[in-house]
Scaffold this active site. Structure first.
Site, PDB file in Angstrom:
ATOM      1  N   HIS A 344     -33.966 -36.131  24.514  1.00  0.00           N
ATOM      2  CA  HIS A 344     -35.372 -36.187  24.902  1.00  0.00           C
ATOM      3  C   HIS A 344     -35.602 -37.382  25.816  1.00  0.00           C
ATOM      4  O   HIS A 344     -35.138 -38.488  25.531  1.00  0.00           O
ATOM      5  CB  HIS A 344     -36.257 -36.314  23.654  1.00  0.00           C
ATOM      6  CG  HIS A 344     -37.711 -36.485  23.963  1.00  0.00           C
ATOM      7  ND1 HIS A 344     -38.442 -37.580  23.565  1.00  0.00           N
ATOM      8  CD2 HIS A 344     -38.582 -35.698  24.654  1.00  0.00           C
ATOM      9  CE1 HIS A 344     -39.691 -37.469  23.980  1.00  0.00           C
ATOM     10  NE2 HIS A 344     -39.809 -36.332  24.643  1.00  0.00           N
ATOM     11  N   SER A 345     -36.284 -37.151  26.939  1.00  0.00           N
ATOM     12  CA  SER A 345     -36.687 -38.224  27.845  1.00  0.00           C
ATOM     13  C   SER A 345     -35.459 -39.015  28.318  1.00  0.00           C
ATOM     14  O   SER A 345     -34.513 -38.431  28.846  1.00  0.00           O
ATOM     15  CB  SER A 345     -37.705 -39.119  27.133  1.00  0.00           C
ATOM     16  OG  SER A 345     -38.284 -40.038  28.024  1.00  0.00           O
ATOM     17  N   LEU A 346     -35.451 -40.337  28.111  1.00  0.00           N
ATOM     18  CA  LEU A 346     -34.325 -41.160  28.551  1.00  0.00           C
ATOM     19  C   LEU A 346     -33.031 -40.757  27.857  1.00  0.00           C
ATOM     20  O   LEU A 346     -31.941 -40.883  28.425  1.00  0.00           O
ATOM     21  CB  LEU A 346     -34.616 -42.640  28.285  1.00  0.00           C
ATOM     22  CG  LEU A 346     -33.558 -43.652  28.743  1.00  0.00           C
ATOM     23  CD1 LEU A 346     -33.374 -43.619  30.257  1.00  0.00           C
ATOM     24  CD2 LEU A 346     -33.912 -45.055  28.276  1.00  0.00           C
TER      25      LEU A 346
END
Length: 679
Positions: A344-346
């Site tokens: 998720h995300s980074l």
């Protein structure tokens, strides 16, 4: 019912007509032992909550409790093997991640709490005392029994259906303090079936696939500031419900079990290096909470772009996934399934960088690798970025000169080489941003993704992931910022052949991948079907209104074209008739065109693609299949995109549509499909 009424205790033989003295005739002299259920205590929002084990786990614990085995060493795995219960200690331990140890209790009697009306179990010893008193009362039909708990609380058994609990309120006299039955009585219940406890059924024992989930920035992963462990627990629960709803036939035929999701935490090890203390020294005292939030979350992006802390992060993620994989195999020796990873995300960028730096042993069986000059070599020599780029540019220019003199076989779509990124020569897989071709010596030329990657020694995973799922991912943005303009259509991750980029339409952190592979063609991402099998109503309404507007526009343009032609054509009768016929023919053709499907209209804005049609060639990054998948926003979210932007970035943990896509793709590799295809 007043307190005075509760204090009055007539003799057992009294024929009082009060409601609490009425005893059902069929319950008299018929005692049945209470069925216990096992609970564990967990602190949620600074308050203790007693949570029931699943029916399956409770039966296992009760069976072990009643067995003749050595209780001192008896350990029972629960909750799909993610926790162990030490029966003698009555303690529950997490096996895959760090978590506070939980108290475990064999529960039979409960009382209602003060504030939230949740039922709380009595201690096992006092529950036995209550049960013994209850048995005597039922057998002898003698009620109005009063007990005092170890904490000096008063419990009165009026009859089988009315049992109350009083807080200890003491009164002082010359002889000391004594507990009384003052205050508001609280309900007492016998047996878990009489309390409003949400008891899960349990999880299938068979595990078909393992998925590691890596979080993004900060210690909290959703809008409620929950940890990665809590969010992945939700994700797992959603997957179980989706399996029951959409793979029921395969479950009934015992073709499938479940998918296990395990969280991977890198934030805690990063911030335990002492960097927080260093930041605290230089942080300004004003707006303290905001600065602390930034230090604990936003700065993770900067840490990842630092060679020192990037090394810490990739080492932590890789070593943790390897450790979890080995521990999982130890605890599940019969596991034969595959492994996938999700970020998720980074976290998705961390996984992407790890995967692009994996070595595929199958490509180099003889163990020999021939390379003239790679950017990694130059990094290890300590050559700065500027001179490094000049050297690589020189190497690329020399190779291009040789290619002109001796033509090479260039795959389709690879003729537009980026002038900004270096080309190096190696026997390994081409990297994102590459324009891959084979030279006369059979060696590959490509533009190295390491052009902008942080200099780090990327560890190797001890397994080959089947699929990589990215949620709300900034991978496309980071590649662009690093200087990668285009991903070679022939490129695939060295050890992972599947890649799905899933995002909410309002997610401010998410970026697409497919336009980097096919930059000259504008097309929409794939629209993820709703888990209930249809497009959300407000999207259908919006699409219908758009189509209606385009139809009106086309009709109006057709009418204006006919009128204009009637004014500009020659007035000669023969020519006028011909012009009128042509105009009518054009009008009919225009109307016919309006009846073709919406994706064939040149003037209608393209809608997100459906999964059954994939006319766009997006390369081999996902094995020739589509990569970008967009969720359908909820009706309330469509009113204001900005208001729900943050929620859009944090919505994936409870998204049935996201989970269903993951399950569909995982089980498709095993030849198992949904009960009914989603529209």
């Amino acid at each position: 019912m007043s307190t005075g009424e509760l204090q009055a205790e007539p003799s057992p033989s009294s024929n009082s007509s009060n409601s609490f003295e009425v005893v059902e005739a069929d319950t008299a002299n018929k005692y049945e032992a209470v069925a216990p259920h096992w609970f564990y205590c967990k602190v949620i929002d600074s308050r203790e909550r007693w949570i029931p084990f699943s029916g399956q786990d409770s039966e296992k614990l009760e069976e072990a409790h009643n067995s003749k085995k050595d209780v001192e060493q008896l350990v029972v795995p629960t909750e799909g093997g993610r926790y162990d219960v030490h029966l003698k200690k009555r303690l529950r331990y997490a096996m895959y991640w760090e978590e506070e140890v939980s108290e475990v209790r064999r529960c039979t009697w409960f009382y209602k709490g003060d504030k939230d009306n949740k039922y709380i179990p009595y201690s096992e010893s006092f529950s036995e005392e209550l049960e013994e008193t209850y048995m005597i009362a039922v057998t002898l039909d003698e009620w109005k029994k009063k007990l005092e708990s170890p904490t000096r609380e008063i419990i009165i058994l009026h009859n089988p259906k009315l049992m109350v609990h009083y807080h200890p309120v003491t009164t002082s006299d010359d002889w000391g303090s004594t507990p009384t039955e003052q205050g508001r009585p609280r309900t007492v219940k016998r047996g878990v079936e009489n309390v409003s406890a949400d008891i899960p059924c349990g999880e299938p024992l068979q595990i078909d696939h393992l998925v590691f989930v890596v979080h993004g920035i900060g210690p909290a992963c959703d809008i409620r500031f929950r940890s990665i462990v809590q969010c992945v627990n939700d994700f797992r629960n959603v997957s179980l419900s989706m399996l029951q709803a959409h793979f029921k036939k395969a479950q009934e035929q015992q073709q499938i079990g479940r998918v296990e999701f395990l969280p991977v935490n890198w934030h805690s090890p990063l911030h335990s290096t002492g960097v927080d203390v260093d930041l605290e020294r230089i942080t300004l005292p004003s707006i303290n909470r905001l600065r602390h939030f930034i230090n604990d979350t936003i700065l993770d992006v900067f840490f990842y772009n630092s060679s020192t802390y990037c090394q810490t992060i990739v080492d932590t993620v890789a070593s943790e996934m390897n450790r979890l994989y080995q521990l999982f195999l130890q605890r599940n020796p019969d596991f034969k399934g595959g492994v996938s990873i999700a970020g998720h995300s980074l976290g998705s960028l961390i996984l992407f960088d790890l995967l692009t730096n994996q070595k595929d042993s199958s490509e180099d069986e003889d163990g020999t690798k021939e390379a003239l000059c790679t950017e990694k070599d130059l990094k290890e020599m300590g050559i700065p970025l500027g001179p490094r780029m000049k050297i690589l540019h020189y190497v690329r220019t020399k190779e291009e000169t040789q290619d002109v003199q001796q033509p090479a076989c260039v795959p389709a779509g690879n003729d537009d080489k980026s002038e900004d990124a270096p080309t190096v020569e190696s026997g390994s897989s081409p990297q994102p941003g590459s324009s891959s071709s084979m030279d006369g010596g059979g060696r590959r030329q490509y533009l190295d993704v390491g052009l902008g990657q942080v200099s780090a020694n990327y560890p190797q995973l001890i397994y080959k992931p089947n699929i990589f799922f990215a949620f709300g991912s900034p991978i496309g943005m980071f590649l662009t910022v690093r200087g990668v303009k285009r991903i070679d259509p022939n490129y695939s991750l060295p050890t992972c052949k599947g890649f799905f980029n899933i995002f909410h339409p309002f997610d401010p952190v998410a970026y697409r991948i497919e336009p980097m592979i096919v930059p000259d063609l504008e097309f929409e991402p794939m629209l993820l079907p709703h888990h209930k099998g249809r497009k959300r109503m407000h999207l259908e309404l919006k699409e219908g209104l758009t189509r209606m507007g385009m139809d009106l526009k086309n009709n109006l343009l057709g009418s204006l074209r006919i009128a204009w032609q009637s004014f500009t054509r020659s007035p000669l009768p023969a020519l006028e008739a011909a012009a009128t016929a042509d105009a009518e023919s054009e009008s009919e053709t225009s109307l016919k065109k309006q009846t073709v499907p919406s994706d064939a209209k040149p003037e209608e804005p393209p809608a997100p693609g459906k999964e059954d049609t994939s006319p766009v060639n997006v390369g081999m990054l996902n094995g020739g299949h589509r990569i970008d998948y967009v969720l359908q926003e909820k009706p309330i979210e469509s009113f204001n995109e900005y208001l729900f932007a943050l929620q859009g970035h944090l919505c994936y943990w409870e998204s049935e549509d996201t989970v269903l896509l993951i399950l569909k793709e995982i089980y498709q590799t095993q030849g198992i499909t949904l009960d009914q295809p989603l529209q």
